[in-house]
Every structure is written in C-alpha cells, then in structure tokens.
Design a protein around this motif. Structure first.
Motif, PDB file in Angstrom:
ATOM      1  N   PRO A   1       1.224  -1.338   0.248  1.00  0.00           N
ATOM      2  CA  PRO A   1       0.405   0.056  -0.289  1.00  0.00           C
ATOM      3  C   PRO A   1       0.641   1.132  -0.520  1.00  0.00           C
ATOM      4  CG  PRO A   1       0.584  -1.198   2.020  1.00  0.00           C
ATOM      5  CD  PRO A   1       0.417  -1.608   1.590  1.00  0.00           C
ATOM      6  N   GLU A   2       0.339   2.766  -0.730  1.00  0.00           N
ATOM      7  CA  GLU A   2       0.686   3.190  -0.340  1.00  0.00           C
ATOM      8  C   GLU A   2       0.617   4.547   0.810  1.00  0.00           C
ATOM      9  OE1 GLU A   2       0.882   5.547  -4.626  1.00  0.00           O
ATOM     10  OE2 GLU A   2       0.403   3.754  -5.357  1.00  0.00           O
TER      11      GLU A   2
ATOM     12  N   LYS B   1      -3.556   2.288  -2.230  1.00  0.00           N
ATOM     13  CA  LYS B   1      -2.793   2.630  -3.685  1.00  0.00           C
ATOM     14  C   LYS B   1      -3.422   2.060  -4.503  1.00  0.00           C
ATOM     15  CE  LYS B   1      -1.828  -2.562  -4.842  1.00  0.00           C
ATOM     16  NZ  LYS B   1      -0.779  -3.695  -4.725  1.00  0.00           N
TER      17      LYS B   1
ATOM     18  N   CYS C   1      -5.469   1.353   3.814  1.00  0.00           N
ATOM     19  CA  CYS C   1      -4.864   1.076   3.031  1.00  0.00           C
ATOM     20  C   CYS C   1      -5.338   1.533   1.611  1.00  0.00           C
ATOM     21  CB  CYS C   1      -3.857  -0.357   2.961  1.00  0.00           C
ATOM     22  SG  CYS C   1      -3.398  -1.260   4.828  1.00  0.00           S
TER      23      CYS C   1
ATOM     24  N   TRP D   1      -8.015   4.351  -8.133  1.00  0.00           N
ATOM     25  CA  TRP D   1      -7.252   3.836  -6.527  1.00  0.00           C
ATOM     26  C   TRP D   1      -8.147   2.729  -5.580  1.00  0.00           C
ATOM     27  CZ3 TRP D   1      -3.566   6.399  -3.307  1.00  0.00           C
ATOM     28  CH2 TRP D   1      -2.733   6.883  -3.836  1.00  0.00           C
TER      29      TRP D   1
END
Length: 357
Positions: free
Chosen positions: A234-235, A324, A322, A333
């Motif tokens: 995850p980002e 990403k 989370c 996303w």
C-alpha cells in the motif's frame, strides 16, 4: 409516523405468512420468499428523512477520531460557524439523516424496521455499497439549511444454502437541500430526478435468527473462516485500535441502537461474536477520509467509491486503513481495511478526478 406504522403492519403480516410458508420445503420457501420479498420491499414507501445541516455532528465526529488519526482528523478548537460554512466531508453524510422512529419501531437487535424483510431474518449486517459525490459546487454545505434524504428499496436477493438463506436488501439514497414548507411529494419527485446530488446505494444483509442450540456458543463461521489475502504494497497505511468509547460515540452520532456495537453480552451470547463489532459505516468513513486527505495534497478528489464488507472488525482489535493506485491512467485507487491478522475486511475501488473538475 403513519408510513412507519404501515411498514410495521406489513412486516407483521409477512412474518405470519412466511412462518407458514417456511413450514413447507426450504427450497420452495426460498424461491417464494425471494419473489414475495422483492415485490413487497421494492414497493414499500419509505418516509422522507429530514435534517438540518449544522456543523456540530461533523465537529463531534472529527473530535472523536482526532486521537486515532491526528494527521487526518484535525478538529478546530471551537465549533465552526454557519456564517463561514464548510462543505460536508466525504462520508460524513452517514451521521446525518438518522432513522426517525420511536423505540416501539425497533427490532430486538436494536435496529429499525424500515428495511426489514421480517422474521426469521432478524439479524442485520452492513454488506457494502457505493457512493457518488457531486462536484464541490453542488456539494452540501454545513450552513444550518434544512435538507432531506429520499430512500427507495431498489432490489432484494435471497442467497445462501438451503436452510441458511440470507436476505440482501439494496437501498438507494439521495440527498439534497429543501426549502422550508416544501410539499413532501414535490420534494420526493425533485430529489429522485436530480442528477447532481449526493447519491448512496447500500446493501444490508439480514440473517436468520440463530437456532436455540447455537445461542451462547461462538460464531465459528466468523472466527475460523479462512482469511482473504489483502493487496500488497500500500502507498497509504494507517493503523488504529478502536475503543468502546469510539463505538459508543459513533452509535450516538448516528442514532443507532444496534446492540452488536453496544451490548457485549448480547453480541457474544445471542449473535455469537467474540466482541463488539466495528460499524460498517464507520469503516467507510475512515476509508473515504484517509484517502481524500491524501488526494487533496495532489490536487484530486473522490468522485465515486464502490466497496464491500468481507469480514467483521472488532473493538479493541487493531485495524489498518490502506490504499494504493490501481490504474494510474484514470487515477483509480484500491482502498481496503485489514484486520488484526492481515486478512481483508473491507475492499473498495475509488474513482478520482481533479479538484477543479
């Protein structure tokens, strides 16, 4: 009140009818119930839900979450003024327009009966849904204005093994401001036909009453089922441990008496869960606020989210929010919430657009 009383009368009538039907073969009962429930529920006329869009509920929710995610939820020291109104934050519509029914119109688990299919489907859970957010120009303002939520049951499905069927009720919800004294029928028609309004679709799952021999025993299906693997790398990742106080506050803000969030003895002994359940709408709120906070820093906003609740989350157990990028070309996303052992609990897809759109 007349509309709610009428709903209760139809539910009681259906309960009497369904009890007789369920005494036949389960397969025939399941088929009959789905057709009958879809016809009855989709024709059910739900009452309009009015509210005044004051900043206090939003302020209290932000305060309640500020200790858990101080980087995301930064509450002002004093209540914001309606003279300098802020836009309704993504997900915060969930603490406005509560079900406006008296205690006599609540089911044994504390939920309202507005969307209930009737016995034996008396246990409610939040299955998922989607939300469309209008442009900032069309977004609701917390300026104290009168507003309305117009609801309509759009679909009903019966799923599950014979003898363990579940009823999934899908509700369309649309939100708009309303003038004082506006005719309710004009309001209903106007909002249902408006394109640029906040729109939500949610699906509630109604489970059958647990059999007497299962009462006071753990819900093994929820405890020992195989974990669904979460996405990797995850980002964005924030981890919190929700408390009983947080669950109580969110229940109070949403006027929600559902006992699985408040009554630990009931949750364990009747529902068979190991502890109080984290609210489905609070999970959605966290996903939306965490991601929207990140998107604002890169000049984008959430246009739409679709999500599904896969496994329950519990009080005093760690959870991680989370996200990403899923499709960089269209800025889609992937957003999700993991449980304490890394299993997937909530999964969503979020479509974004530039803030200036």
């Amino acid at each position: 009140m007349a509309a709610v009383t009428g709903i209760r009368t139809r539910i009681l009538s259906h309960q009497r009818l369904s009890k007789g039907t369920f005494s036949a073969t389960h397969r025939n009962a399941s088929s009959w119930t789905e057709a009958a429930l879809r016809k009855e529920l989709t024709s059910r006329r739900l009452p309009l839900s009015y509210d005044y869009l004051t900043p206090l509920p939003s302020h209290l929710l932000t305060l309640s979450l500020s200790d858990f995610l101080p980087d995301i939820f930064q509450a002002p020291k004093i209540l914001p003024s309606v003279q300098q109104p802020q836009h309704l934050p993504p997900g915060y519509h969930l603490i406005y327009f509560p079900p406006q029914v008296p205690p006599s119109q609540l089911l044994p688990d504390g939920t309202d009966l507005l969307h209930s299919p009737g016995a034996p489907f008396n246990r409610r859970l939040w299955a998922g849904g989607n939300v469309f957010f209008p442009t900032p120009k069309e977004n609701l303002l917390l300026n104290g204005q009168r507003a309305v939520c117009v609801e309509k049951i759009s679909d009903v499905n019966v799923r599950g093994a014979v003898g363990d069927e579940k009823v999934f009720v899908t509700i369309d919800r649309r939100f708009s401001t309303v003038q004082e004294g506006e005719d309710p029928e004009e309001t209903r028609n106007r909002v249902l036909n408006s394109r640029e309004v906040l729109t939500e679709q949610r699906t509630l799952a109604f489970l059958q009453d647990r059999k007497p021999e299962h009462t006071n025993s753990p819900n093994l299906a929820g405890k020992n089922s195989r974990l669904v693997k979460s996405p990797q790398d995850p980002e964005i990742r924030y981890t919190i441990t929700p408390t009983k106080a947080l669950l109580f506050r969110f229940s109070a803000l949403t006027f929600n008496a559902h006992r699985i969030h408040l009554d630990e003895a009931y949750t364990r002994e009747v529902e068979g869960h190991p502890g109080l359940l984290f609210h489905g709408p609070l999970s959605l709120t966290l996903l939306l606020r965490v991601l929207s906070s990140h998107l604002e820093r890169i000049g984008r906003r959430i246009q739409r989210i679709e999500y599904r609740n896969i496994a329950p989350l519990f009080v005093e157990q760690e959870l991680s929010i989370c996200a990403k990028v899923k499709e960089p070309a269209d800025s889609t996303w992937e957003a999700w919430i993991e449980g304490p052992h890394g299993g997937l609990s909530v999964r969503g897809t979020v479509w974004t657009e530039p803030l200036s759109a």
